[in-house]
Structures are given as structure tokens and as C-alpha cells.
Design a protein around this motif. Structure first.
Motif, mmCIF file in Angstrom:
data_model
loop_
_atom_site.group_PDB
_atom_site.id
_atom_site.type_symbol
_atom_site.label_atom_id
_atom_site.label_comp_id
_atom_site.label_asym_id
_atom_site.label_seq_id
_atom_site.Cartn_x
_atom_site.Cartn_y
_atom_site.Cartn_z
ATOM 1 N N ARG A 129 0.825 -1.203 0.000
ATOM 2 C CA ARG A 129 0.000 0.000 0.000
ATOM 3 C C ARG A 129 0.864 1.261 0.000
ATOM 4 N NH1 ARG A 129 -5.352 0.322 0.817
ATOM 5 N NH2 ARG A 129 -6.145 2.361 1.444
ATOM 6 N N GLU A 130 1.940 1.205 0.826
ATOM 7 C CA GLU A 130 2.858 2.349 0.852
ATOM 8 C C GLU A 130 3.432 2.607 -0.542
ATOM 9 O OE1 GLU A 130 6.290 1.987 3.517
ATOM 10 O OE2 GLU A 130 7.385 3.283 2.121
ATOM 11 N N ILE A 181 0.867 4.341 -2.600
ATOM 12 C CA ILE A 181 0.750 5.756 -2.233
ATOM 13 C C ILE A 181 1.898 6.545 -2.841
ATOM 14 C CG2 ILE A 181 0.781 7.394 -0.330
ATOM 15 C CD1 ILE A 181 -0.337 5.101 1.451
ATOM 16 N N ILE A 200 1.729 9.680 -5.545
ATOM 17 C CA ILE A 200 2.181 11.041 -5.307
ATOM 18 C C ILE A 200 3.493 11.351 -6.016
ATOM 19 C CG2 ILE A 200 0.931 11.261 -3.126
ATOM 20 C CD1 ILE A 200 3.439 10.743 -1.626
ATOM 21 N N PHE A 252 -3.666 14.034 -5.061
ATOM 22 C CA PHE A 252 -4.710 13.057 -4.750
ATOM 23 C C PHE A 252 -5.177 13.168 -3.303
ATOM 24 C CE2 PHE A 252 -2.677 10.900 -8.296
ATOM 25 C CZ PHE A 252 -3.750 10.356 -8.980
ATOM 26 N N PHE A 280 -7.583 10.640 -0.934
ATOM 27 C CA PHE A 280 -8.296 9.360 -0.971
ATOM 28 C C PHE A 280 -9.294 9.261 0.170
ATOM 29 C CE2 PHE A 280 -4.053 8.695 -2.708
ATOM 30 C CZ PHE A 280 -4.329 8.095 -3.913
ATOM 31 N N SER A 317 -9.614 6.725 2.168
ATOM 32 C CA SER A 317 -8.968 6.169 3.363
ATOM 33 C C SER A 317 -7.646 6.883 3.673
ATOM 34 C CB SER A 317 -8.747 4.675 3.168
ATOM 35 O OG SER A 317 -8.179 4.447 1.895
ATOM 36 N N ASN A 370 -4.789 7.317 3.161
ATOM 37 C CA ASN A 370 -3.552 6.812 2.544
ATOM 38 C C ASN A 370 -2.313 7.614 2.918
ATOM 39 O OD1 ASN A 370 -4.467 4.532 1.332
ATOM 40 N ND2 ASN A 370 -4.929 5.499 -0.631
ATOM 41 N N LEU A 371 -2.176 7.881 4.205
ATOM 42 C CA LEU A 371 -0.919 8.494 4.647
ATOM 43 C C LEU A 371 0.119 7.383 4.810
ATOM 44 C CD1 LEU A 371 -2.267 11.006 7.310
ATOM 45 C CD2 LEU A 371 -1.664 11.434 4.923
ATOM 46 N N LEU A 372 1.407 7.759 4.693
ATOM 47 C CA LEU A 372 2.456 6.768 4.906
ATOM 48 C C LEU A 372 2.495 6.421 6.384
ATOM 49 C CD1 LEU A 372 5.262 8.356 2.705
ATOM 50 C CD2 LEU A 372 3.814 6.410 2.131
ATOM 51 N N ARG A 400 3.663 5.233 10.133
ATOM 52 C CA ARG A 400 4.855 5.477 10.969
ATOM 53 C C ARG A 400 5.689 6.646 10.456
ATOM 54 N NH1 ARG A 400 4.398 -0.022 10.643
ATOM 55 N NH2 ARG A 400 5.640 -0.025 8.756
ATOM 56 N N THR A 428 6.771 14.408 1.230
ATOM 57 C CA THR A 428 7.205 13.338 0.322
ATOM 58 C C THR A 428 6.979 13.618 -1.178
ATOM 59 O OG1 THR A 428 6.937 11.718 2.078
ATOM 60 C CG2 THR A 428 6.998 10.874 -0.154
ATOM 61 N N PRO A 429 5.824 14.200 -1.597
ATOM 62 C CA PRO A 429 5.684 14.473 -3.035
ATOM 63 C C PRO A 429 6.804 15.358 -3.564
ATOM 64 C CG PRO A 429 3.589 14.780 -1.915
ATOM 65 C CD PRO A 429 4.614 14.571 -0.849
ATOM 66 N N ARG A 455 -0.905 17.345 1.761
ATOM 67 C CA ARG A 455 0.053 16.625 0.914
ATOM 68 C C ARG A 455 -0.296 16.788 -0.561
ATOM 69 N NH1 ARG A 455 0.459 10.275 1.635
ATOM 70 N NH2 ARG A 455 -1.542 10.447 0.572
#
Ligand SMILES: Nc1ncnc2c1ncn2[C@@H]1O[C@H](COP(=O)(O)OP(=O)(O)OP(=O)(O)O)[C@@H](O)[C@H]1O
Ligand SMILES: [Mg+2]
Lengths: 403, 224
Positions: A309-310, A313, A317, B91, B93, B95, B97-99, B101, B110-111, B158
Motif C-alpha cells: 500500500r505504501e 501511495i 504522489i 490526490f 483518498f 482512506s 492513505n498516509l504513509l 509510521r 514526500t511528493p 500533501r
């Protein structure tokens, strides 16, 4: 993406599952540590043995009695006693021979005051110290007069002197060898080598005296010869062969009743054997490195699965396939490299410890850790690439849906 | 009028499952102009997510043409798609969808990592984006330390941090209670008022009514 970013990502990832990272690295740590330490052990043993052999004497030839052959039965080496003191004297007259000494031997109980020990009594001449590469610590060695007159004089090996509680002041005192009183005239410098090759536990006395008091007859167990220079060794060997064959009446083409052992030959044989041993040890150790690599691959595959899943994601992005590939590959590399570095430290410490225990000292060869690092890097790449490719190839939609 | 941001012409997406073929999208024509706020509404299984994947350059149509910000998507390879996504689309989402930990700040930054910005610039811009969404005091929290509404706001930060031309949101309020859902819709409306193009997918007509335009999807087709 820049390498520093990738390493930062990998470190923070590994930091968040420390136990798993540590266990994965353990495989590489053990692999690298065993390669480094076993190679060091091999090299240390080689140099230790070589040093010991060199201590036995330089340009040394030893003539030993050969096997008796009666009918079809071949006896043990030394089963004939054909070498004599006269043979040794004859060899002494050959060109290229710097020194020669006959050796007879007997084992006797030795008593000095209240101390006693049982040791080897070597019946020889003053040439012994030259041929066998000994130096005197105290007193003098056996001289011609002592040999000719069969005087009861003794030169003690360092360990024997120690065992009997004798030191420098013992020169001139009397000890008893098998109930025969002898005067101590000298004590040899220790060679320092221990184990079965030790030459420090013995007493030198004139061979004539041994003949008179312990073993009658003029046969010897061996004759030691010091050749004047290394390039004359083969020449002297041939001379001795011809001389002894004629003295013993052995026909041309017949079986010699003696053998000539060549120190330099022994050295090179031992050298190549222990080099082979080192390679063998390294080979065995690299198997554990391989197993460590498989451990990394295993954990990386699990990790790709867990982090599907990571990956989705990251792709959504903006990560390209190669960004993901690089991320996972660098993670595997960091694992293997960290493991490799810890393994080197451990391996060097281990080899220092083993070297100290075995007494050949610490042989540090910087090439070994270098190779080990390269090897663990290679392990990281080889075993990291496949999981990383799996990750990079994931379809972002499928990956995002993955639970 | 300027050129449209999104232009779909006769776009179909057919899943080939071997024996059967599932037409998730059929002959879709859709044009979105810069600055629009569009809601795509439809019941479950109608093809909304499929449409969003294609618009978001995560997937390619099996037929028809798609032009995003003047770039014909069909001509791009996977790396080209990734670059287009990174530059043009943010995007959000259902759910979040964060990374996992990973702190809110690192998530938002991160992008920019994939755009090749320096760490200093990334963190500065991520912090600014989080502050704009009222999360200035939550930058160091990891997703499990944030409420659903806060996580979705991090996700929006994000999506916005790259200043994308298009914000794509798939059921952005689907996992939220009505209060945080309303917060998120307010944020989206404000962003649109500030000029951002937004395409939002939802099955909730209340949520859809926040948008300035709605299109309806039924069985893979757009209905007026
Ligand atoms: N990978 C796939 N393989 C085969 N069929 C698929 C695949 N993905 C989607 N479909 C089919 O395409 C159709 C549309 O699916 P999609 O996910 O776009 O619906 P949706 O409108 O997003 O529904 P929901 O509101 O429940 O998310 C469905 O009939 C689904 O079964
Ligand atoms: Mg959907």
C-alpha cells in the motif's frame, strides 16, 4: 533521487523496526565476522608455522635412517640403524657443508637438587647449536675436547633448565642424568616455539658420553647438516647421497637406507598447505555470508508485501518505478553494509583474540575487511535487487487497493 | 477561453478477465475547465473509481483519448505518467492513505522528494501547507496519533504542497463523521474559490451539492 535521501529513508525505515533489522543483519554480521576471523586464523597459523620451521635452522638438511626392507615387508622409517658417527664425520668433509652434527638420543630422568624431570638427552657435538640455529644464553656449548674425551658435560635447553629450577648461577654445578653426574656447562636461549615442534626441552651432551653411559654403539638417529648457502642445497644433497651410497655399499639403482629431509622443501609444502587451508576456511565462512544474504532477501520480500500500500501511495504522489527500486535496493544495501561493518569489527576482535590465545600474535590484513565489505555490498545488491524490482513493478492501482 | 484542463473523448476502460470482459467505463466524454469544481456522482460499482484512476493518470483507457493539461496521456510511458502525476495532480483518498509510521510533516513533504527538491525546501513548504490547513501544532504526529478529520487534512496538505493544477478527491468525506466531513468540504470550497481546479468523486448527493457542477455515472456511462 539523491543517495543521501535514499540512505535517510532507509535508515528511518530500519530504525522503525530495529529488532527485525538487527536480526536480519545478524546473518551478515556472522558471515562477515567468520570470513574475516577465519582468514586471519589461516594467515596467522601460516606465519606461525613458517616462523617455527625457520627457527629449526637455516639451510638445514637432515639425514635420517631409512626403512628396512626384508623380503616384501617394508619396515617403518628409522627401522634400520645404518647411520653412524663415521658417516657424519665423512659428510663433514664435503664441500658446501658449513657444519655437521650427529645426534643420538635417549630419554632419562634428570635430577638437580630437589627438582627432577624426564627429558630427551641428545648425544651430539658442538655443531648442534650452529646447525639447529640455537644461541647460548649462559656458559658455553660442547667443545671438541668434551666430545673426544667423552666428558660428562651438559648443555640445557631453556625449558629443561626452567623445569629443574636452574638459572645462570647453575653453570658449573652438577646434575644427575639417569644417576650419572654431569656438569652443567651451558644453557640455551629459548626459541620460544611451543607444542610438538618445541626444541627447548632437551639436554645436549657429547655423543661419546651417551655411548659410554646410556646407549652403546655408534649408530645415530640422525645427522644434521648446515649448508653454507641456499643455492648449494641441491649440490650438497647429491654429494651426501653419493657418499652414503658408497659407504653403505648400495649399488647404483638400489634402495637407499637413508633419507635426506630438506628444510626449504618442507617450508614451501607447509606454506602451500596452509594457503589452501586459508582458502578452504574462507570458503566455508562465505557460505554463512550467503545464508545471511538469503536472510536479507527473505525479509525484503516480506517487506515489499507488507508495504504494498505504501508503494501504491508513493507512486500516486509522484514516485517513478526507479525511485521505488532505489528505495528498496538502498534499504537492502544499508542492511548488508551495516552488517558488514559490524561483522568486520567483530571479526578483527575475534582474530586478535584467537591470535593472542594461539600465540602467533595479531595478523591484521587490511585486504580482508575490504573484500568483506565489497562482498557484503555484493550480497546486498544481489539479494536486494529482486525484491526491489518486485516493488518497482507494482501497479499503483492494485497496490493502493491492497489491504 | 483557455484550453481545458481535462479532456476525455470516447474513453472506455474494459477489464479483460479472460472469459468475460467487464466494461467499467464506456464512451465517456468529459471536459473540465481550469478553476472548475466538479462532482462525479454515482452508485457503487458504477465506475467512479475507474474514471478517477484514468483522470489521475494511474491507469490508461483501453479506448478513446485523454488529454491532461495539454498532454496526450496515451503517448506517455510509466515514467512519463509518474512525472505528469507529480507535476499536475494532487490526490485525496477516502482512506487518507498516509504513509504509516511517518510524521505528518514527512508525509506532506514526500511528493516534493520525488520532484527533487532539497530537504530544507521540502520541510519548509510542507510546514507551510500544514499551517494553511490548521495543523501547525501537529507536524510531528504520526497518522495513528491523529483523528480521521486531521488525517484527511494532512492528506489534503500533501495533495496541495506541489501546487498542482488539479486536485482529485475520491470520496474525501467517506470515512468522516458529518462535522469533520463538513470541515473538509469547506476547505475544498475555499481552495476552489482561490482558483484550484477540483474533481471530486462521491456517492453522497449532499456532498455533491457543494460542487459547482455535477456529472452522474451509471453503469460506466455519463448521464446528464
Ligand atoms: N481490476 C478490475 N478487474 C475487473 N473488474 C473491475 C476491476 N476494477 C473494477 N472493476 C469493475 O468495474 C466496475 C466499476 O468499478 P469501480 O471501482 O470504478 O466502481 P465505483 O463506482 O468506484 O464503486 P464504489 O462507489 O463502490 O467505489 C465494477 O463493476 C467493478 O467490478
Ligand atoms: Mg470507488
Amino acid at each position: 533521487m539523491r543517495a543521501t535521501e535514499l540512505v535517510r529513508l532507509a535508515l528511518s525505515r530500519l530504525g522503525s523496526s530495529r529488532l527485525r533489522a538487527a536480526l536480519t543483519m545478524l546473518g551478515v554480521i556472522i558471515g562477515v565476522a567468520s570470513v574475516v576471523s577465519l582468514v586471519a586464523v589461516g594467515q596467522g597459523a601460516t606465519s606461525g608455522i613458517t616462523k617455527q620451521l625457520q627457527g629449526l635452522g637455516t639451510n638445514l638438511l637432515t639425514v635420517n635412517p631409512g626403512r628396512a626392507t626384508t623380503g616384501f615387508t617394508r619396515g617403518a622409517a628409522g627401522s634400520v640403524t645404518t647411520l653412524t658417527v663415521q658417516d657424519a664425520e665423512a659428510i663433514g668433509g664435503l664441500t658446501g657443508v658449513a657444519a655437521v652434527e650427529p645426534e643420538t638420543s635417549t630419554s632419562q630422568l634428570v635430577v638437580a637438587g630437589s627438582q627432577n624431570t624426564t627429558t630427551t638427552i641428545v648425544g651430539t657435538t658442538g655443531g648442534y647449536t650452529t646447525v639447529r640455529n640455537f644461541s647460548l644464553w649462559q656458559g658455553a656449548t660442547l667443545n671438541g675436547v668434551a666430545v673426544d674425551a667423552a666428558l660428562r658435560e651438559a648443555v640445557l635447553g631453556a625449558t629443561t633448565a626452567d623445569d629443574l629450577g636452574l638459572s645462570a648461577s647453575a653453570i658449573g654445578t652438577t646434575i644427575k642424568i639417569g644417576s650419572v653426574p654431569f656438569q652443567v656447562v651451558g644453557i640455551l636461549q629459548a626459541k620460544g616455539s611451543t607444542g610438538p615442534l618445541s626444541q627447548d626441552d632437551q639436554i645436549l651432551v657429547p655423543y661419546t658420553t651417551v655411548e659410554d653411559h646410556f646407549v652403546p654403539g655408534d649408530t645415530v638417529r640422525s645427522i644434521g647438516i648446515s649448508v653454507a648457502s641456499a643455492d648449494q642445497i641441491d649440490l650438497v644433497k647429491a654429494e651426501i647421497t653419493t657418499l652414503l651410497e658408497s659407504r653403505h655399499g648400495i649399488p647404483v639403482g638400489g634402495t637407499d637406507d637413508f633419507t635426506i629431509a630438506d628444510q626449504s622443501q618442507l617450508l614451501s609444502t607447509v606454506g602451500s598447505v596452509s594457503a589452501l587451508l586459508t582458502v578452504l576456511l574462507a570458503g566455508i565462512a562465505s557460505i554463512s555470508l550467503l545464508v545471511g544474504g538469503i536472510g536479507i532477501m527473505n525479509i525484503m520480500l516480506v517487506s515489499v508485501r507488507e508495504r504494498t500500500r505504501e508503494i501504491g501511495i508513493r507512486k500516486a504522489i509522484g514516485a517513478r518505478g526507479r525511485d521505488i527500486l532505489a528505495q528498496f535496493l538502498v534499504e537492502a544495501l544499508v542492511l548488508s553494509l551495516l552488517g558488514g561493518l559490524v561483522g568486520i569489527v567483530l571479526g578483527v576482535a575475534l582474530s586478535a583474540l584467537i591470535g593472542a590465545l594461539a600465540g602467533w600474535g595479531f595478523v591484521f590484513n587490511p585486504i580482508t575487511p575490504l573484500i568483506a565489505v565489497l562482498f557484503s555490498l555484493a550480497v546486498g545488491i544481489v539479494f536486494g535487487v529482486w525484491p526491489a524490482r518486485q516493488a518497482a513493478r507494482l501497479d499503483p492501482i492494485v497496490a493502493l487497493r491492497y489491504e | 477561453m483557455s484550453e481545458p484542463l481535462i479532456q476525455l473523448q470516447g474513453v472506455s476502460r474494459i477489464y479483460d478477465l479472460g472469459r468475460v470482459q467487464v466494461a467499467a467505463l464506456q464512451e465517456v466524454d468529459l471536459t473540465v475547465e481550469p478553476g472548475e469544481f466538479l462532482a462525479i456522482v454515482g452508485p457503487s460499482g458504477s465506475g467512479k473509481s475507474t474514471l478517477m484512476n484514468i483522470v489521475g493518470c494511474l491507469d490508461r483507457p483501453t479506448a478513446g483519448t485523454y488529454t491532461l493539461a495539454g498532454t496526450p496521456v496515451a503517448e506517455l510511458n510509466d515514467d512519463g505518467l509518474a512525472r505528469l502525476r507529480s507535476r499536475t495532480i494532487g490526490f485525496v483518498f477516502q482512506s487518507y492513505n498516509l504513509l504509516p509510521r511517518t510524521s505528518a510533516l514527512e508525509n506532506v513533504a514526500t511528493p516534493l522528494l520525488y520532484q527533487g527538491l532539497s530537504r530544507k525546501d521540502r520541510l519548509a513548504r510542507a510546514r507551510a501547507a500544514l499551517e494553511r490547513l490548521g495543523l501547525g501544532d501537529r507536524v510531528d504526529h504520526v497518522p495513528t496519533e491523529l483523528s480521521g478529520g486531521q488525517q484527511q487534512r494532512v492528506a489534503i496538505a500533501r495533495a496541495l504542497v506541489t501546487e498542482p493544477a488539479l486536485l482529485l478527491a475520491d470520496e474525501p468525506t467517506g470515512n468522516l463523521d458529518s462535522a469533520s466531513g463538513a470541515d473538509v468540504m469547506t476547505i475544498l470550497r475555499e481552495l476552489n474559490a482561490a482558483g484550484r481546479t477540483i474533481v471530486m468523486i462521491t456517492h453522497d448527493s449532499d456532498v455533491a451539492s457543494s460542487a459547482r457542477r455535477q456529472v452522474h455515472v451509471r453503469d460506466g456511462r455519463l448521464v446528464a
